[in-house]
Scaffold this motif. Sequence first.
Motif, PDB file in Angstrom:
ATOM      1  N   GLN A 272      -5.002  75.548  -1.212  1.00  0.00           N
ATOM      2  CA  GLN A 272      -6.448  75.512  -1.024  1.00  0.00           C
ATOM      3  C   GLN A 272      -7.158  75.239  -2.339  1.00  0.00           C
ATOM      4  N   ASN A 275      -6.333  71.579  -3.560  1.00  0.00           N
ATOM      5  CA  ASN A 275      -7.127  70.523  -2.925  1.00  0.00           C
ATOM      6  C   ASN A 275      -8.550  70.495  -3.471  1.00  0.00           C
ATOM      7  N   LYS A 276      -9.101  71.679  -3.714  1.00  0.00           N
ATOM      8  CA  LYS A 276     -10.459  71.770  -4.249  1.00  0.00           C
ATOM      9  C   LYS A 276     -10.533  71.192  -5.666  1.00  0.00           C
TER      10      LYS A 276
END
Length: 390
Positions: A272, A275-276
């Motif tokens: 997570q 990806n950010k």
Amino acid sequence: MRLPRRSELSEQQEDFLMEAPLDKPVLCVGPPGTGKTVLALYRAVVLNQKHNKVDLIMHSKLLNRYVERSVEELNLSVDSRTWHSWIYHLWAKGNGRYKIPQIEDWLPDFSKAVSIIKEGKPRNPQKMYWDHLIIDEGQDFPKEFYLFLTVLRHEQSVLKGRRPPSLTIFADDNQRMEERRNSTINQIQSNVPEATKYEITVNYRNSGPIAKLANYFYVGMSTGKPNIPKNAKGLMPQLRRFKTLDDEVSSVVNWLNNNDDLSAGIIVPDRQVQNKVVKAIKPLAEKRGFKVQKYASGNDASMIDFYTGGTITVVCDKSCKGLEFNAVFIPQIQAYKTDGANEDFFKMKMYVMISRARTYLQLSFSECEEAPQVVKMLPPEEYEVLQWKI
């Protein structure tokens, strides 16, 4: 990785290559940065010169990709692969379509596998023989795996009059990144009792200040802390606070803009955050002509480029072992949890992540009204091993 020439190895490293027996199990232990992967490769060179067939295995696809160029540089004749690939291939050779029993997907049940071998069930047990197996990052393998190897090394249906196959294990207690599916040095020794143990102790990868910061997170494992060369100078690692994530990733691009012939690694806690971070940094980096690449467990590692300057590699912490970069950035540290139940594993993660950096290291957080809880786990500024810029 930068592979040193044989003439550049230390006396301690050279002693291992000259003294460690080639026909018996060997266990080589050392903290991060002491050259275990380098020694694994040069041990393969020695074995090749003796006309031994060498299998080189490791846990991570990414680490396997990382050593490919060094294998080519040394013109090594080795079968280099992940341990999953090796063990499933070995079992299939001896058992045909009868698959190795599993506790869960990709976790063989080695106790049951040993029982199957002892009961004489494999159709072609002699094909489960290897010549010399080298294991890198051996702490990442289940302890039962080593018992399985020991059984195969002495099973007469496997040997068929041949000498017991040889085994070399490189491992470090400090670099266990998960609470499951790993082995301590003591567990490896218990399951490979014939192994002769060697130790390497000097950190040749990190600058002095980075090595000192890494040592702060040492949690007392048997491998110990590495010795730091007296002339290992460098910049003090930094802890920085940014207003936004864009500001945070801009610091990476700015560093690379001033060092565009070098490599930068960004290490994050999970997909997570990965990806950010990639979404934020990619347009900024590509505007400057830099390449951004990411890898997560299960992805195809063959496309990852470790050798072109001006490249930013974003990996999750579980995939970073064995790697090294000129600069390492550990952003979004507020995403790490540090409750009492997993403090030691947090420290071990920090130890491993920090020791991936050769010369430059930055920890950072952003979009926090106040310093996150994890900051309390970092060394105070008065310790003079981390420069606080928050």
